[in-house]
Design a protein around this motif. Structure first.
Motif, PDB file in Angstrom:
ATOM      1  N   VAL A   1       1.907 -33.640   0.232  1.00 30.51           N
ATOM      2  CA  VAL A   1       1.087 -33.661  -0.977  1.00 30.51           C
ATOM      3  C   VAL A   1       0.492 -35.060  -1.148  1.00 30.51           C
ATOM      4  O   VAL A   1       1.200 -36.059  -1.054  1.00 30.51           O
ATOM      5  CB  VAL A   1       1.940 -33.294  -2.217  1.00 30.51           C
ATOM      6  CG1 VAL A   1       1.111 -33.386  -3.485  1.00 30.51           C
ATOM      7  CG2 VAL A   1       2.524 -31.898  -2.051  1.00 30.51           C
ATOM      8  N   VAL A   2      -0.832 -35.099  -1.372  1.00 29.65           N
ATOM      9  CA  VAL A   2      -1.541 -36.369  -1.529  1.00 29.65           C
ATOM     10  C   VAL A   2      -2.361 -36.304  -2.812  1.00 29.65           C
ATOM     11  O   VAL A   2      -3.100 -35.351  -3.044  1.00 29.65           O
ATOM     12  CB  VAL A   2      -2.472 -36.632  -0.329  1.00 29.65           C
ATOM     13  CG1 VAL A   2      -3.276 -37.911  -0.533  1.00 29.65           C
ATOM     14  CG2 VAL A   2      -1.683 -36.693   0.970  1.00 29.65           C
ATOM     15  N   LYS A   3      -2.225 -37.331  -3.654  1.00 31.78           N
ATOM     16  CA  LYS A   3      -3.015 -37.417  -4.884  1.00 31.78           C
ATOM     17  C   LYS A   3      -4.421 -37.907  -4.531  1.00 31.78           C
ATOM     18  O   LYS A   3      -4.593 -38.907  -3.838  1.00 31.78           O
ATOM     19  CB  LYS A   3      -2.343 -38.394  -5.850  1.00 31.78           C
ATOM     20  CG  LYS A   3      -3.019 -38.537  -7.172  1.00 31.78           C
ATOM     21  CD  LYS A   3      -2.191 -39.478  -8.038  1.00 31.78           C
ATOM     22  CE  LYS A   3      -2.984 -40.033  -9.171  1.00 31.78           C
ATOM     23  NZ  LYS A   3      -2.214 -40.982  -9.965  1.00 31.78           N
ATOM     24  N   VAL A   4      -5.424 -37.167  -5.001  1.00 33.32           N
ATOM     25  CA  VAL A   4      -6.823 -37.485  -4.740  1.00 33.32           C
ATOM     26  C   VAL A   4      -7.502 -37.644  -6.091  1.00 33.32           C
ATOM     27  O   VAL A   4      -7.266 -36.867  -7.006  1.00 33.32           O
ATOM     28  CB  VAL A   4      -7.506 -36.334  -3.952  1.00 33.32           C
ATOM     29  CG1 VAL A   4      -8.949 -36.640  -3.690  1.00 33.32           C
ATOM     30  CG2 VAL A   4      -6.761 -36.045  -2.662  1.00 33.32           C
ATOM     31  N   GLY A   5      -8.351 -38.631  -6.215  1.00 37.41           N
ATOM     32  CA  GLY A   5      -9.070 -38.826  -7.467  1.00 37.41           C
ATOM     33  C   GLY A   5     -10.086 -37.718  -7.708  1.00 37.41           C
ATOM     34  O   GLY A   5     -10.175 -36.745  -6.968  1.00 37.41           O
ATOM     35  N   THR A   6     -10.869 -37.878  -8.737  1.00 32.82           N
ATOM     36  CA  THR A   6     -11.917 -36.903  -9.028  1.00 32.82           C
ATOM     37  C   THR A   6     -13.019 -37.020  -7.980  1.00 32.82           C
ATOM     38  O   THR A   6     -13.187 -38.056  -7.349  1.00 32.82           O
ATOM     39  CB  THR A   6     -12.508 -37.119 -10.432  1.00 32.82           C
ATOM     40  OG1 THR A   6     -13.036 -38.437 -10.500  1.00 32.82           O
ATOM     41  CG2 THR A   6     -11.458 -36.912 -11.509  1.00 32.82           C
TER      42      THR A   6
ATOM     43  N   ASN B   1      -7.829 -35.474 -11.943  1.00 32.82           N
ATOM     44  CA  ASN B   1      -7.193 -35.762 -10.666  1.00 32.82           C
ATOM     45  C   ASN B   1      -7.193 -34.502  -9.829  1.00 32.82           C
ATOM     46  O   ASN B   1      -7.361 -33.395 -10.360  1.00 32.82           O
ATOM     47  CB  ASN B   1      -5.749 -36.188 -10.897  1.00 32.82           C
ATOM     48  CG  ASN B   1      -5.356 -37.396 -10.130  1.00 32.82           C
ATOM     49  OD1 ASN B   1      -6.167 -38.020  -9.464  1.00 32.82           O
ATOM     50  ND2 ASN B   1      -4.095 -37.742 -10.215  1.00 32.82           N
ATOM     51  N   ASN B   2      -7.000 -34.642  -8.535  1.00 32.60           N
ATOM     52  CA  ASN B   2      -6.816 -33.507  -7.641  1.00 32.60           C
ATOM     53  C   ASN B   2      -5.589 -33.766  -6.782  1.00 32.60           C
ATOM     54  O   ASN B   2      -5.277 -34.915  -6.470  1.00 32.60           O
ATOM     55  CB  ASN B   2      -8.034 -33.324  -6.733  1.00 32.60           C
ATOM     56  CG  ASN B   2      -9.256 -32.870  -7.494  1.00 32.60           C
ATOM     57  OD1 ASN B   2      -9.320 -31.752  -7.952  1.00 32.60           O
ATOM     58  ND2 ASN B   2     -10.230 -33.759  -7.645  1.00 32.60           N
ATOM     59  N   ILE B   3      -4.920 -32.700  -6.419  1.00 32.58           N
ATOM     60  CA  ILE B   3      -3.781 -32.782  -5.527  1.00 32.58           C
ATOM     61  C   ILE B   3      -4.144 -32.014  -4.256  1.00 32.58           C
ATOM     62  O   ILE B   3      -4.466 -30.821  -4.313  1.00 32.58           O
ATOM     63  CB  ILE B   3      -2.511 -32.158  -6.162  1.00 32.58           C
ATOM     64  CG1 ILE B   3      -2.163 -32.846  -7.480  1.00 32.58           C
ATOM     65  CG2 ILE B   3      -1.351 -32.182  -5.184  1.00 32.58           C
ATOM     66  CD1 ILE B   3      -1.790 -34.299  -7.351  1.00 32.58           C
TER      67      ILE B   3
ATOM     68  N   GLN C   1      -6.156 -31.076 -11.348  1.00 36.70           N
ATOM     69  CA  GLN C   1      -5.267 -31.357 -12.463  1.00 36.70           C
ATOM     70  C   GLN C   1      -6.144 -31.491 -13.702  1.00 36.70           C
ATOM     71  O   GLN C   1      -6.986 -32.382 -13.770  1.00 36.70           O
ATOM     72  CB  GLN C   1      -4.496 -32.652 -12.206  1.00 36.70           C
ATOM     73  CG  GLN C   1      -3.709 -32.632 -10.909  1.00 36.70           C
ATOM     74  CD  GLN C   1      -2.615 -31.602 -10.944  1.00 36.70           C
ATOM     75  OE1 GLN C   1      -1.651 -31.752 -11.679  1.00 36.70           O
ATOM     76  NE2 GLN C   1      -2.756 -30.563 -10.154  1.00 36.70           N
TER      77      GLN C   1
ATOM     78  N   GLU D   1     -10.060 -39.281   4.157  1.00 34.00           N
ATOM     79  CA  GLU D   1      -8.641 -38.888   4.065  1.00 34.00           C
ATOM     80  C   GLU D   1      -8.380 -37.614   4.868  1.00 34.00           C
ATOM     81  O   GLU D   1      -7.385 -37.511   5.588  1.00 34.00           O
ATOM     82  CB  GLU D   1      -8.233 -38.687   2.609  1.00 34.00           C
ATOM     83  CG  GLU D   1      -6.791 -38.281   2.407  1.00 34.00           C
ATOM     84  CD  GLU D   1      -5.793 -39.381   2.700  1.00 34.00           C
ATOM     85  OE1 GLU D   1      -4.649 -39.036   3.071  1.00 34.00           O
ATOM     86  OE2 GLU D   1      -6.137 -40.564   2.571  1.00 34.00           O
TER      87      GLU D   1
END
Length: 62
Positions: free
Chosen positions: A6-11, A49-51, A41, A24
Motif C-alpha cells: 500500500v502506497v499513499k498517493v497525493g491528489t 488523498n489516494n491509496i 480518500q 511511481e
C-alpha cells in the motif's frame, strides 16, 4: 499466493501529481508490482488523498 503493498498517493488534480504518480507506477513495475486498485480518500465529498494498492505473486519477491 499474492502479497500486497500500500502506497499513499497525493491528489491527482493537475499534471505534476499525475506525472509523479506515473513515475511511481513505473518504479513499482520495475520491482515486479502491479497496480491492483486506486482508492480515493474522501473528506466531505472531496478527494484529499489516494491509496494505491499493488500486488504481486509471493514467488516474485526479491
Amino acid at each position: 499466493m499474492k502479497i500486497y503493498k500500500v502506497v499513499k498517493v497525493g491528489t491527482l488534480h493537475d499534471k505534476n501529481p499525475i506525472f509523479a504518480f506515473e513515475s511511481e507506477l513505473n518504479i513499482e513495475a520495475q520491482e515486479g508490482w502491479e497496480l491492483h486498485s486506486l482508492v480515493p480518500q474522501l473528506d466531505e465529498g472531496s478527494v484529499f488523498n489516494n491509496i494505491a494498492i499493488f500486488v504481486r505473486d509471493l514467488n516474485d519477491e526479491e
